[in-house]
Write a protein that holds these residues in place. Sequence first.
Motif, PDB file in Angstrom:
ATOM      1  N   THR A 237       0.832  -1.200   0.000  1.00 52.89           N
ATOM      2  CA  THR A 237       0.000   0.000   0.000  1.00 52.89           C
ATOM      3  C   THR A 237       0.871   1.258   0.000  1.00 52.89           C
ATOM      4  O   THR A 237       0.627   2.209  -0.749  1.00 52.89           O
TER       5      THR A 237
ATOM      6  N   ALA B 269      -3.998   5.551  -5.651  1.00 57.01           N
ATOM      7  CA  ALA B 269      -4.245   4.974  -4.329  1.00 57.01           C
ATOM      8  C   ALA B 269      -5.522   5.555  -3.739  1.00 57.01           C
ATOM      9  O   ALA B 269      -6.369   4.832  -3.214  1.00 57.01           O
TER      10      ALA B 269
ATOM     11  N   ILE C 116      -7.775   4.079  -0.681  1.00 65.42           N
ATOM     12  CA  ILE C 116      -6.703   4.023   0.319  1.00 65.42           C
ATOM     13  C   ILE C 116      -6.523   5.383   0.978  1.00 65.42           C
ATOM     14  O   ILE C 116      -6.413   6.405   0.299  1.00 65.42           O
ATOM     15  N   ASP C 117      -6.496   5.366   2.303  1.00 59.04           N
ATOM     16  CA  ASP C 117      -6.254   6.597   3.050  1.00 59.04           C
ATOM     17  C   ASP C 117      -4.732   6.791   3.125  1.00 59.04           C
ATOM     18  O   ASP C 117      -4.071   6.302   4.036  1.00 59.04           O
TER      19      ASP C 117
ATOM     20  N   HIS D  36      -1.867   5.853   6.268  1.00 60.57           N
ATOM     21  CA  HIS D  36      -0.886   4.784   6.077  1.00 60.57           C
ATOM     22  C   HIS D  36       0.535   5.326   6.198  1.00 60.57           C
ATOM     23  O   HIS D  36       1.404   4.708   6.787  1.00 60.57           O
TER      24      HIS D  36
ATOM     25  N   ARG E  87     -11.449   8.587  -1.761  1.00 57.67           N
ATOM     26  CA  ARG E  87     -11.315   7.224  -1.252  1.00 57.67           C
ATOM     27  C   ARG E  87     -12.643   6.717  -0.681  1.00 57.67           C
ATOM     28  O   ARG E  87     -12.925   5.535  -0.705  1.00 57.67           O
TER      29      ARG E  87
ATOM     30  N   ARG F 148     -15.570   3.626  -2.041  1.00 61.77           N
ATOM     31  CA  ARG F 148     -16.299   2.623  -1.249  1.00 61.77           C
ATOM     32  C   ARG F 148     -17.801   2.711  -1.505  1.00 61.77           C
ATOM     33  O   ARG F 148     -18.526   1.751  -1.289  1.00 61.77           O
TER      34      ARG F 148
ATOM     35  N   MET G 163      -4.092  -4.945  -5.414  1.00 57.09           N
ATOM     36  CA  MET G 163      -4.092  -3.799  -4.490  1.00 57.09           C
ATOM     37  C   MET G 163      -5.510  -3.281  -4.305  1.00 57.09           C
ATOM     38  O   MET G 163      -5.939  -2.982  -3.190  1.00 57.09           O
TER      39      MET G 163
ATOM     40  N   SER H 162      -7.604  -3.343  -0.855  1.00 61.92           N
ATOM     41  CA  SER H 162      -8.223  -2.152  -0.298  1.00 61.92           C
ATOM     42  C   SER H 162      -9.723  -2.389  -0.106  1.00 61.92           C
ATOM     43  O   SER H 162     -10.293  -2.030   0.924  1.00 61.92           O
TER      44      SER H 162
ATOM     45  N   ARG I 242     -10.451  -4.101   2.892  1.00 59.42           N
ATOM     46  CA  ARG I 242      -9.907  -3.386   4.058  1.00 59.42           C
ATOM     47  C   ARG I 242      -8.756  -4.141   4.714  1.00 59.42           C
ATOM     48  O   ARG I 242      -8.710  -4.320   5.926  1.00 59.42           O
TER      49      ARG I 242
ATOM     50  N   THR J 149      -5.451  -3.308   3.886  1.00 60.58           N
ATOM     51  CA  THR J 149      -4.214  -2.592   3.543  1.00 60.58           C
ATOM     52  C   THR J 149      -3.254  -2.486   4.726  1.00 60.58           C
ATOM     53  O   THR J 149      -2.089  -2.185   4.553  1.00 60.58           O
ATOM     54  N   ARG J 150      -3.765  -2.658   5.927  1.00 62.29           N
ATOM     55  CA  ARG J 150      -2.858  -2.552   7.072  1.00 62.29           C
ATOM     56  C   ARG J 150      -2.309  -3.890   7.521  1.00 62.29           C
ATOM     57  O   ARG J 150      -1.605  -3.971   8.526  1.00 62.29           O
TER      58      ARG J 150
END
Lengths: 632, 262, 406
Positions: free
Chosen positions: A492, A503, A508-509, A513, B73, B77, B101, B105, B108, B110-111
Amino acid sequence: MPDLSFLLLQTLNGLASASSLFIIAAGLTIVFGVTRIVNFAHGSFYMLGAYFAVTLIPRLFDIDRSFPIFFAGVLLAALGVGLIGVLMELVLLRRIYRVPELFQLLATFGVVLAVEDLVLKIWGPLDILGPRAPGLRHAVEILGHRFPAYELFMIAMGPLVLGLLWLLMHKTRFGVLVRAATQDREMVGALGVNQALLFTGTLFLGAFLAGLGGALQTPKLAANPHMDISIIAEAFVVTVVGGMGSVPGAFLAALIIGQLQAFGILIFPKITLVLVFLLMALVLVLRPWGLLGRPEAGHGRVVLPEGILGLKPFGPAERILTGGLALILVLLPWVGDSYLTKVVIEVLCFALAAFSLNFLIGNGGLVSFGHAAYFGLGAYGAGLLVTRLGVPMEPALLATPVIAGLGAALFGFFVVRLSGIYLAMLTLAFAQITYAVAFQWVEVTGGDNGVVGVWPSRWAASREVYYYIVLLVSAAAILVLRRSIYAPFGYTLRGARDSVVRADAIGIDVRTHRWVAFTVAGAAAGLAGGLFAFAKGSIDPTLISIPMSIDFLVMILVGGIQTVLGPLIGAAFFHSIKDFFMPLTFYWRLLLGLAIIAIVLVFPRGIVGGFESVKARVSRAGARQGGERAGA
Amino acid sequence: MSLLSVEQLGKSFGGVVAARGVTFAVDAGKLLAVIGPNGAGKSTIFNMVGGQLAPDTGRVVLAGEDITATPPRHRWRLGVGRTFQIAQTFVSMTVAENVQMALISLNRRTRAWWPAAGALYRDEAVALLERVGMADNADRPCSELAYGDVKRVELAIALAGTPKLLLMDEPTAGMAPKERAQLMELTAGIARERTIGVLFTEHDMDAVFGHADDIIVLVRGEIIAAGRPAEVRNNARVRQVYLGGTEIGARPSSQAAEAAQP
Amino acid sequence: MFGKRLLQRSVMAAAVVVGLAATSEAVLAQGEPVKIGELNSYGRFAAFAVPYRNGMQLAQDEINAKGGVLKGRKMEIVFRDDGSTPGDAVRVAEELLTREKVAFLAGTFLSNVGLAVADFANQKKTLFLATEPLTDAITMAQGNKYTYRVRPSTFMQTKMLVEAVKAKGIKKWAIVAPNYEYGQSAAANFKKLIKIATPDAEIVGEQFPALGKIDAGATVAALENMKPQGIFNVLFGADLTVFVREGNTRGLFEKRTVASLLTGEPEYILPLGEETPQGWIVTGYPWEEIADPAHKAFVAAYRAKYNDTPRLGSLLGYVVGYMMKDLLDKAGSTDTDKLLAALNDLKVNTIAGPVTMRALDHQSTLGAWVGETTIKDKKGTMKNWKYEDGAKYVFPEAEVKAARKQ
C-alpha cells in the motif's frame, strides 16, 4: 525596556545579515529550481569564496589599496568559485543527471567531505582574517550608535543582487530559460533547448553567488574550515521558507530570518541554535510550499519512482550469500577479535536504522533528512531511563521503540501532509528541534556533553553476550519490517508512492498509512538507537545531529534504495570504509568523499543495485528464457 | 432515481470559469459522454464528480446520497471507480498486483502486516484481468506495458471495486484507432452486463457516437446541448462549435462492434 | 560500449584505492616499543591538534634519542583521529586498545568526546590521560578512577581571570559565550567567582551565540545595549575574530574592561593580527617572551623541526610527552594499576614549571599565563604576563570530595 534608537539599530543589523543570507540562498534556490539537485556543496562554494578572497585581495592591494580594487577582488573570487561550479557540473553532475535525484545529492555530499579536507590541506588549519574593505572600515553614527559602514554596504548589496537577478531572469534568454526550467523542467527539454549548457550556466550562477556571499563576508569574518557546515543548513532554511526555486521568496525569507535572529537573541540569548528551524517548521506546516513557492508542476507523467521496484523472492545465489552471511554473523565472536565484534555491533545498529529509513524512502517514497531524530530519541530514552531513573537495560530497551515511535507519531502527523523536498526539509527541521532540546536542556540531557554510564545489565555486559542481543534484536526487527514490505501494508505504501491519485481512487487513506509507516520507522530507528547507546556507553547530541541523519542517508544510497537488502549492505560498507580510512590518515574525510563520488559514478544505483544490474546482464546474456519476470 | 445526479455544479480558477450551472444525470447501465473542445471544462467536471476537486457551488448525488464533500477514497467505497486521462497505475508492481491492491483495499486489508500481498486475491485479480483481456500479462511489470494495455489494467482496477459508477477520463487517448474501438466496446459490454453507469469524456467522436447512450456538450464550462446522440449530432450549435457544421460521428456503431471482436 | 565504460569506471575506483594505500603512514615497530594511544581531532580542529601532535612527536623523538623509556624501550605514540564525535572516538579508543595494544590512552579535544572516552576507560579499566578537554565535569562530577586531566580546567582559567580583574572593582558585567558546555560552564563559573571576588558585582546580561555561527552585529549591539563596565568573553576561533572586528568598529570595547578566556593563545590571537584588541585581560601563552632556558630550547627545537612557531597545543603536546615518560619510568611497567599508582601525585618538571598530578581530583597543576593583549610587529601577543601556577586555582578539597563520589 530598550530604547527606540536601539531597536532601529537592531533592525539594521538584521537587514545586514539578511543580505548575506539572501545572496547565498539565491544561488542555492536557482540551482535547485533548474536542476532539482539538492546541492550540499553550496556551503563548500561559499567557503571557497571566502578563501579565494582572503588569498586574492591582499595581493591585489599591492596594486592599489582602494575600494574598487577590493570589490574587483570579491568579484574575481566569486568568478573563481563559479568556475569550480562549472567544473563540478562537467566532471561530476553531468554524468549523473539520469540517476535518481537522491544520488545526485549523495554526490554533492561527497564533494563537501572532499573540499573540507582539501581546504585544510591547501590553506592550513588556522583561520585567515581577510583585509577590511578600504573606505568602509569606519563606523557611521546613527542615533548615537556606531554602525559599521560595511554593514550599510551589505544592506544595499542584498536588494542590488536581487535587482540584478531580476534583470538577468527577465531580460536575457538564459534567464528566461532558467525560469522556464524552474517552472517546468520537462518543457525545456521538449523545447529543444541545449539542456547541458543551461545546467552548466546555472551551476556557474549558483556557485558564483555562493562565492560572492563568501567573499563579501571576509571583511567581517575570518575564512575558516568550518564555514561550509555553518552556512549550509541556514541557506537551506532560507530557500525552503521562501519556496524552493523562488528568488524573491529567498529574499523575503532572508529578511524575516535576519530580523528574527536580531531580535530573538534579545529575548532568548540561546535561541540562535534552533530559531530558524522553528520558523521553517512553522512555515511548512502552514504553507506546504514555502512563502512564495509553487507546487511542483503536475505532469501526471508516469515516471519510474526512485526506490524499490518490484519484489521477488531470493534466487539460489542470494540464498547462499545470505545464508553464508548469517553464518558468519552467528560465529563472529569466535572468528573475529573483540574490536571486530564491536564494529559489527555498530554496523548492526546502523543497519537497522538504515533499513527503517529505506522503509520510508525506498518503499514509501518519503524522503527523510532527519531520521537521526528517532535514532537519537531511542538512544536518549534508553540512556536517561538507565542513568537518571535507574531502570535496568531490558525494560529501557523495550521502551526505546515506544519513545521514538511517539516522537515520530507527533512529528509525522505534520510531515505526512507534505511531499517531496518540503517533506524532507520538515523532517530536518523537526530533527534540529529535537537536537536543540537535547543540547539545551542541560539539567536532564546533560547538554552537549551528554550522559555517560549507559552500560548493559551485568548478564549482558560481556562483549559477546551483548553482540548476540544486538544481532537477535536487530535481525528480528529487520525481518519484521522486511515482512511488511512484502505484505499489504508495504504494498500500500509503495502504491501510494507510485501514484497517490490512484491509491486515493481505490479507497486508500494515503495519509494515515504514511503516518503509521513514519511512526513504525521511527520506532525501529529508536530501537537501533537504544542498542547503540548501550554499545557506546554514552549518549550525546551528535546522535541526533544533521551529520548523523546524512550518514543514514549515505548508507542507504550507497547500498541502493531500489532493493530491500541494499541498506544493510550500505550500512556495513559505509561504516567499514570509515573505520578503514580513519586509522590510515587524518584526511580520512577526503578519502571518504572521494569514495562516495566514485561509488556514485561506478554504481549509480548503489552497490546492490549495481550487483543486480550485472546479474541481470549475465542472465540475459545466457540462455534467454521466455516469459520470465524482469525487474529486481 | 438516477444513479448519479449532478446539480448546478460550478467552479472557477482565479477569474476563469471552468464550470457553471452544470446539471446532468447518469442512469445505471447507461453510458453518458461529455464532449467539448479543449478547455471546455470536461476534466474539471470529471474531477469534481471523482472528488479530486471540490466544487464552488452545486451538489453531486450518488444513489440518493450527497457526496459533494466526500473524498475520493470514500466515493470509491460508495461505488465510484475511475480511470484517469493519463493512466494512473502502480508502476513498480505487476499487472496482477495492481488489481490485487484494489481488492486488498476493497477488503480493508491494507494494514495487514504479515501475509504476502502477492498471494492475496490473486485468482479474483486474474479473473478481472481475463475480463479486460489482460490475463496473459498478469505477471508483467506494469511499467513494461503498451499504453493501451495500461488503460485496460486501469479498467480492471476500477472494476475491482465492484463500482456502480465508472468515471473514465478520455479512456482512449493515446491509443490506435483499432484499440480505441476495442476498449469502448469492452467498456460498453461490461457496463450493460453489470448495470454500471459510465460517465466518460472523449475526443474521439467515433467512440462517443458509437457507444454513448447520451451525450452532453460542454463549451466554456456550460452545457450547450444534451440528449441522444442523434439529437446532439443534429444540434445546430454543436455543429457550429465542431468546425463549420460537418456531420460528426458519422460512422455507424455496428462497424466498431465488429472491429472489437478478436 | 558498455564494457568499456565499466572498465573506465573500475579504473577510476582502483585509482582511488591506490591513492589510499599511498597515503597510509605505515608505522614499523622496532624492538618492543611501549605504545601509547593518542586520539584527537586532527582533522576538524587541526588548528589546535596539529601543533599538539607536533609537540608530542618532538618530545617522543627526544626521549627515544636519549634512551627511551622503561630502561631502553622506545616510546611509540599512535596517533588517531577521534572523528570529533563521542561515537567515533569510543570506537577508535577500542581499536587502539585491542588492535594496537596500547598501554594507555591520551588526548581528545572536545569535552563530550573526552567524557565519553573517560567513561570508556573506566569500563575497560584503562588509564586515560585527558589532555585538552576543559570541562570541569571530567575531574569532578563525572571523574573516575582511570581518568586524569592535564590542562587547567575552565574553572581554573576563569578563576585566574577573575583574580586578575578583581582589583579593578568592576560592578556591571556582561557575558558572551558560545552556546555549548564549555561556554555555559565558563559563564556559570564566572558568575559564581565574580560574586566572591566583588560581592556587589552584577551580571547585566548574557549572550550565547551558537558555536561557529555568531551573528556578530546583532550580538555586539545587544551587548552594548546592556551598558556594562566589563565584558567576560568566552568566544574563540572564528567566532572571536568576527566578534572582535565588529566590536572594534562599533566601539564596544572602548572604556571597558574585557576579560577573555584563551584569547592569548597563539591559536586564537594570531589570526587577529593588527586588529588584536589591546588591553584585554586574557589567559594564553606568550611563547616568544618566556626566558626560561628549557623553554627556549623547546622553541628552538620546535622551529628547527617544523619551521613554525609553537602554539599552546605544541607546548601541551611536548609537556604531555615528557609526562608520559616520567609516568612510565616511575611505574616501571605498563600495568594499569602500577600506572595509576605512579600517576597519583606524580611530580614532573615541565618547561612551564613544576606540575603535580593531584591524586585528589586527578587534575594536574599545570598553569596558564595571564596577561594583557597587545600588538607587537603587527601581531597580537601578551604583555605584563605572569605564569599562574595551577596549584593556586584548583578546586578546594571539600568541593572535590562533594562532587567526586566514587
